[in-house]
Motif scaffolding. Structure first.
Motif, PDB file in Angstrom:
ATOM      1  N   THR A  35       0.826  -1.201   0.000  1.00 16.46           N
ATOM      2  CA  THR A  35       0.000   0.000   0.000  1.00 16.46           C
ATOM      3  C   THR A  35       0.865   1.257   0.000  1.00 16.46           C
ATOM      4  O   THR A  35       2.021   1.233   0.413  1.00 16.46           O
ATOM      5  N   LYS A  36       0.266   2.313  -0.491  1.00 15.75           N
ATOM      6  CA  LYS A  36       0.934   3.618  -0.500  1.00 15.75           C
ATOM      7  C   LYS A  36      -0.021   4.634   0.102  1.00 15.75           C
ATOM      8  O   LYS A  36      -1.204   4.671  -0.241  1.00 15.75           O
ATOM      9  N   ALA A  37       0.487   5.447   1.015  1.00 14.70           N
ATOM     10  CA  ALA A  37      -0.323   6.471   1.667  1.00 14.70           C
ATOM     11  C   ALA A  37      -0.238   7.771   0.866  1.00 14.70           C
ATOM     12  O   ALA A  37       0.859   8.300   0.639  1.00 14.70           O
ATOM     13  N   VAL A  38      -1.381   8.238   0.408  1.00 15.10           N
ATOM     14  CA  VAL A  38      -1.467   9.497  -0.336  1.00 15.10           C
ATOM     15  C   VAL A  38      -2.620  10.310   0.246  1.00 15.10           C
ATOM     16  O   VAL A  38      -3.460   9.795   0.986  1.00 15.10           O
ATOM     17  N   PHE A  39      -2.636  11.573  -0.107  1.00 22.10           N
ATOM     18  CA  PHE A  39      -3.734  12.428   0.321  1.00 22.10           C
ATOM     19  C   PHE A  39      -4.813  12.432  -0.752  1.00 22.10           C
ATOM     20  O   PHE A  39      -4.527  12.581  -1.948  1.00 22.10           O
ATOM     21  N   GLY A  40      -6.061  12.231  -0.322  1.00 21.36           N
ATOM     22  CA  GLY A  40      -7.204  12.339  -1.210  1.00 21.36           C
ATOM     23  C   GLY A  40      -7.952  13.628  -0.944  1.00 21.36           C
ATOM     24  O   GLY A  40      -8.083  14.064   0.206  1.00 21.36           O
ATOM     25  N   LYS A  41      -8.443  14.246  -1.993  1.00 23.14           N
ATOM     26  CA  LYS A  41      -9.154  15.512  -1.896  1.00 23.14           C
ATOM     27  C   LYS A  41     -10.643  15.291  -2.122  1.00 23.14           C
ATOM     28  O   LYS A  41     -11.036  14.648  -3.089  1.00 23.14           O
ATOM     29  N   VAL A  42     -11.465  15.805  -1.218  1.00 17.28           N
ATOM     30  CA  VAL A  42     -12.906  15.633  -1.320  1.00 17.28           C
ATOM     31  C   VAL A  42     -13.438  16.502  -2.465  1.00 17.28           C
ATOM     32  O   VAL A  42     -13.204  17.716  -2.496  1.00 17.28           O
ATOM     33  N   GLU A  43     -14.124  15.857  -3.388  1.00 14.51           N
ATOM     34  CA  GLU A  43     -14.725  16.550  -4.535  1.00 14.51           C
ATOM     35  C   GLU A  43     -16.205  16.199  -4.600  1.00 14.51           C
ATOM     36  O   GLU A  43     -16.639  15.162  -4.087  1.00 14.51           O
ATOM     37  N   SER A  44     -16.984  17.063  -5.239  1.00  8.22           N
ATOM     38  CA  SER A  44     -18.402  16.789  -5.473  1.00  8.22           C
ATOM     39  C   SER A  44     -18.584  16.276  -6.890  1.00  8.22           C
ATOM     40  O   SER A  44     -17.825  16.631  -7.801  1.00  8.22           O
ATOM     41  N   ARG A  45     -19.594  15.417  -7.063  1.00  7.12           N
ATOM     42  CA  ARG A  45     -19.867  14.879  -8.397  1.00  7.12           C
ATOM     43  C   ARG A  45     -20.180  15.991  -9.386  1.00  7.12           C
ATOM     44  O   ARG A  45     -19.710  16.006 -10.513  1.00  7.12           O
ATOM     45  N   ASP A  46     -21.012  16.908  -8.975  1.00  5.34           N
ATOM     46  CA  ASP A  46     -21.432  18.011  -9.832  1.00  5.34           C
ATOM     47  C   ASP A  46     -21.243  19.317  -9.081  1.00  5.34           C
ATOM     48  O   ASP A  46     -21.465  19.393  -7.865  1.00  5.34           O
ATOM     49  N   ALA A  47     -20.858  20.329  -9.810  1.00  4.70           N
ATOM     50  CA  ALA A  47     -20.807  21.691  -9.285  1.00  4.70           C
ATOM     51  C   ALA A  47     -21.590  22.556 -10.272  1.00  4.70           C
ATOM     52  O   ALA A  47     -21.073  23.011 -11.288  1.00  4.70           O
ATOM     53  N   VAL A  48     -22.892  22.730  -9.969  1.00  5.31           N
ATOM     54  CA  VAL A  48     -23.827  23.342 -10.910  1.00  5.31           C
ATOM     55  C   VAL A  48     -24.116  24.776 -10.487  1.00  5.31           C
ATOM     56  O   VAL A  48     -24.548  25.000  -9.343  1.00  5.31           O
ATOM     57  N   PRO A  49     -23.907  25.741 -11.361  1.00  3.10           N
ATOM     58  CA  PRO A  49     -24.246  27.122 -11.001  1.00  3.10           C
ATOM     59  C   PRO A  49     -25.735  27.395 -11.161  1.00  3.10           C
ATOM     60  O   PRO A  49     -26.366  26.944 -12.126  1.00  3.10           O
ATOM     61  N   ALA A  50     -26.306  28.125 -10.218  1.00  3.84           N
ATOM     62  CA  ALA A  50     -27.669  28.631 -10.335  1.00  3.84           C
ATOM     63  C   ALA A  50     -27.571  30.024 -10.950  1.00  3.84           C
ATOM     64  O   ALA A  50     -26.979  30.932 -10.353  1.00  3.84           O
ATOM     65  N   ARG A  51     -28.124  30.177 -12.135  1.00  2.33           N
ATOM     66  CA  ARG A  51     -27.945  31.418 -12.905  1.00  2.33           C
ATOM     67  C   ARG A  51     -29.245  32.221 -12.976  1.00  2.33           C
ATOM     68  O   ARG A  51     -30.340  31.668 -12.878  1.00  2.33           O
ATOM     69  N   ALA A  52     -29.058  33.517 -13.188  1.00  2.00           N
ATOM     70  CA  ALA A  52     -30.206  34.409 -13.368  1.00  2.00           C
ATOM     71  C   ALA A  52     -30.765  34.230 -14.777  1.00  2.00           C
ATOM     72  O   ALA A  52     -30.022  34.171 -15.758  1.00  2.00           O
TER      73      ALA A  52
END
Length: 334
Positions: A35-52
């Motif tokens: 095994t190798k220890a690495v850092f994982g970064k939390v991401e969201s599946r979608d990043a959707v903008p709410a637009r006017a």
């Protein structure tokens, strides 16, 4: 008679060597995951903008950074004063066309009565009927225009495009916005860990492999360790290598409490290796030195060992032995 038999059994046990009474464990090579220890970064599946959808002034903002929203929730209200004036103009135009249509229908009725008495011509009746048809079409068009304006008025309500957490709100109440401008950014679709591994491990990682994800590092004196790690699954390996790194995604339950962009330790299998190991209860520690008792032809003896990482072999806890034992050694268990 009974006492004599018990005494004989006790004497036999006393004369039996200790190695004959204790269980033994034969040291053999075991293949374990590297095994190798690495850092994982939390991401969201979608990043959707709410637009006017319309331009105007923001009258109200109902969310803030970190707010949880459901799809369709109203997160802001935009007001355009010109829409109210356009509605008034459309209503006035409709009223004028209604009045003109009534007059045209009256002229048509009068012309049809005169045609029956022979006081007018057919062309005059046709002309009056055409005027009625034209005004009916103009009235329908005016009503459609008013419906469009009414829909524009409802588009001032900015709805959440997805269920999730609000990451940012780049505007404030009273801001002037244009159509298509971002009002809020919503992270939805669940969360996962994004890993960046050295490219030398690209051919060794496999989709579906189990990984260990460290707990959230709440304090510096309680860092994430393998013992407190949870189990996740490697679900995706990206085919492109950038800057000497291969990207991979890991899914695990409970990431909703993490911040998007937060990092945590992940232990990922990158290969296999053969190790020697002993059960955990076979090791005794005295004065900071680890010892294992082994059985030899000359009897039992203790040897000092250097231990590696703990792991499980078929559900049984084991300790890796880096030095001090050889394959085939018989370890005496307590």
């Amino acid at each position: 008679m009974h006492r004599t038999r018990s005494a004989l059994i006790a004497a036999a046990i006393a004369l039996t060597p200790a190695s004959a009474l204790a269980a033994e464990f034969v040291v053999e090579p075991v293949v374990v995951n590297e095994t190798k220890a690495v850092f994982g970064k939390v991401e969201s599946r979608d990043a959707v903008p709410a637009r006017a959808r319309i331009g105007g002034t923001i009258r109200e903002i109902r969310v803030d950074e970190g707010s949880e929203v459901a799809k369709g929730d109203e997160i802001a209200v935009i007001v355009d004063d010109k829409i109210a004036l356009q509605q008034q103009a459309a209503d006035a135009k409709i009223q004028a066309l209604v009045s003109q249509l009534k007059n045209a229908e009256t002229d048509l009725d009068r012309a049809e009565q005169l045609l029956k008495s022979g006081s007018t011509t057919q062309s005059r009746v046709d002309q009056a009927r055409t005027q009625v048809d034209v005004l009916n079409n103009q009235l329908a068009a005016a009503e459609a225009d008013r419906a469009v304006i009414a829909v524009q008025a409802t588009e001032g309500s900015v709805a959440a495009p997805a269920s999730g957490r609000v990451l940012r709100v780049p505007v404030t109440q009273g801001s002037v916005v244009l159509p298509g401008e971002e009002i809020a950014l919503v992270a939805g679709g669940g969360y996962f860990l994004r890993l960046a591994l050295p490219e030398r491990h690209a051919s060794e990682i496999e989709v579906g492999a189990p990984v260990l994800v460290g707990s959230r590092p709440a304090a510096l004196d309680a860092p994430a360790t393998v013992e407190t790690a949870a189990t996740g699954t490697l679900v995706k390996v990206y085919p492109q290598i950038e800057d000497g790194r291969v990207l991979a995604d890991v899914e695990i339950e409970g990431l909703g409490d993490f911040f998007v962009g937060e990092r945590t330790l992940v232990w990922i299998p990158v290969g296999k290796r053969s190790v020697l190991s002993v059960p955990t209860d076979a090791v005794t520690t005295r004065h900071g030195v680890d010892y294992v008792r082994i059985a030899t032809e000359a009897g039992e003896m203790e040897v000092a060992v250097i231990l590696g990482s703990p792991f499980e072999d078929e559900g049984a806890p084991r300790l890796e032995v880096l030095s001090g034992l050889e394959s085939g050694d018989r370890v005496v268990l307590p």
